[in-house]
Design an enzyme around this catalytic site. Sequence first.
Site, PDB file in Angstrom:
ATOM      1  CD  GLU A  92     -25.956   0.670 -12.771  1.00 15.00           C
ATOM      2  OE1 GLU A  92     -24.827   1.122 -13.127  1.00 15.00           O
ATOM      3  OE2 GLU A  92     -25.988  -0.146 -12.356  1.00 15.00           O
TER       4      GLU A  92
ATOM      5  CG  HIS B 198     -17.364   2.520  -8.382  1.00 14.60           C
ATOM      6  ND1 HIS B 198     -18.262   3.565  -7.342  1.00 14.60           N
ATOM      7  CD2 HIS B 198     -18.446   2.161  -9.493  1.00 14.60           C
ATOM      8  CE1 HIS B 198     -19.771   3.666  -7.888  1.00 14.60           C
ATOM      9  NE2 HIS B 198     -19.711   2.779  -8.477  1.00 14.60           N
TER      10      HIS B 198
ATOM     11  NE  ARG C   7     -20.027   3.592 -12.877  1.00 16.00           N
ATOM     12  CZ  ARG C   7     -19.574   2.592 -12.568  1.00 16.00           C
ATOM     13  NH1 ARG C   7     -18.242   1.850 -13.017  1.00 16.00           N
ATOM     14  NH2 ARG C   7     -20.458   1.316 -12.745  1.00 16.00           N
TER      15      ARG C   7
ATOM     16  CG  HIS D 142     -15.141   0.309  -9.776  1.00 16.00           C
ATOM     17  ND1 HIS D 142     -14.639  -0.834  -8.799  1.00 16.00           N
ATOM     18  CD2 HIS D 142     -15.696   0.255 -10.497  1.00 16.00           C
ATOM     19  CE1 HIS D 142     -15.986  -1.736  -9.078  1.00 16.00           C
ATOM     20  NE2 HIS D 142     -16.881  -1.146 -10.096  1.00 16.00           N
TER      21      HIS D 142
ATOM     22  NE  ARG E 186     -16.482  -0.883 -16.262  1.00 17.37           N
ATOM     23  CZ  ARG E 186     -17.362  -0.740 -15.215  1.00 17.37           C
ATOM     24  NH1 ARG E 186     -18.580  -1.084 -15.833  1.00 17.37           N
ATOM     25  NH2 ARG E 186     -16.806  -0.456 -14.536  1.00 17.37           N
TER      26      ARG E 186
END
Length: 496
Positions: free
Chosen positions: A112, A229, A272, A330, A365
């Site tokens: 990811e 997100h 992100r 998000h 994050r």
Amino acid sequence: MNNQGVLVVGGGLAGLTLALQLAPQRVTVLAPRTGNTTGSSGWAQGGLAAALASGDSPRAHAADTIEAGGGLNSVEAVALVTQKAPQMIKNLVQHGVAFDRDHDGNLHMGLEGAHSQPRIVHAEGDRTGPKIMAALQKKVAQAEHINMITNMRAKSLLQDQHGRIAGVAAIDDLGQEQFLNAQVTILASGGLGHLYGHTTNPTTIRGDMLGSAIRAGAQLSDLEFVQFHPTAMAVTASPLPLVSEALRGAGARLVLSDGGFLFPGLGDLAARDEVARKIHESIHRGAPVFLDAGPIGDDVSLRFPTVAKLAGEHGLDLQHDLLPVAPAQHYHMGGVTTDLKGQSSLEHLYVIGETACTGLHGANRLASNSLLEALVFAHEAAEDLAGREFALPGKPTPPDKLLDDCDELPDLMDKHAGVVREEAGLKKIIDRLFEHCQGQIQLLSARDLTGLSIAVAARARKNSIGGHYRIDHPEPPTNKDRKAWNITRLTKEAVS
């Protein structure tokens, strides 16, 4: 008044894990709904990050976490979580969670965004959250020491005359206020999604208990750092359907309407905040962005059944159609400041999960660190609580009558405290809320107080890093300082 002893507010991963770990000590869990609808944990499509592969290490996982967080992370929190991560996976396996495995029976590791190597474990592709929660809920149902209350929603923290936390005020299914007194209260109440107009969070997640902790005088950290997100499905819905980052890890690409790539190379898997800004900028220029899952292969709908189902509900075919995507709120990196055992600055109050801020995430994050965080700090808090004695706080002071929510706030947060911010827009949020409460900040609803606090913190940070980007101050910070906040400082900053 009901005396609960140990009271956990929140029935998601953090709350249930803590409750199970406290056995045989009696504990009450207050959750507004049953099943996977109690919070964000049961909606999680992503997995858990852990250095389990032979070529990986907790040190490498930590380095990726700090890189994604812009270096504003607490090194101690990062080290604790990344070192404990492999054991957390083993614990879940013992609880009956069936993670995806390869043909040889080894855990399958996915890739990811902003991870230097594959280290994400999933369950049934994008159904990790529901599978974990189902296993834990089964354990909770069998646990004689846990009292679940599902017909009430926590409204605010209670304090005694000395400011110690004494439980919560809650609203039951009949709309009646109930006081739940407690020797120790643990907030595991999740994030703040529906403070914003566009979010991927369940409707119960609004930042209410964070706002209540702010009102109570808790120390706070990193309030300005909100994660958007990059790939919520851009459809007419609330909440917006999430399109898991794991699809991009498996080969899906971000494309424009002409088929051209939004990013060259592997830019689709950047952190992100970077991907969200790139998509935001493209949409702002009038060039919508889509996710093309075709490169994953013919089995994409089998590998990602949740996204396939969500797409189908909006007339889209995951394998053959381009999915329109846009950033949406998000996750919140900030929250109530705690130590590594979950203790807040307020006596008799612990905070874990997304409501807390340990400094783990820094300014942004890293993907698949949130479920991991909930697990680690639930275990740490339970260990600390098991060895402590708490006297019952004094008689709670009746909470003040608060104003109704400001109806315009979610739209204002989207416009002015979103992916990009600037002074004028943040001031609009602050001015509107001051008008709403006629200058009496303490009378704002808990949700609105959370919104005001984020706007004030975002206005105070005149630089850009991670989930906080100021178009009027795009330069990065010259140091790694993190401001500590409380209601007094927020009020002074708001009127300055």
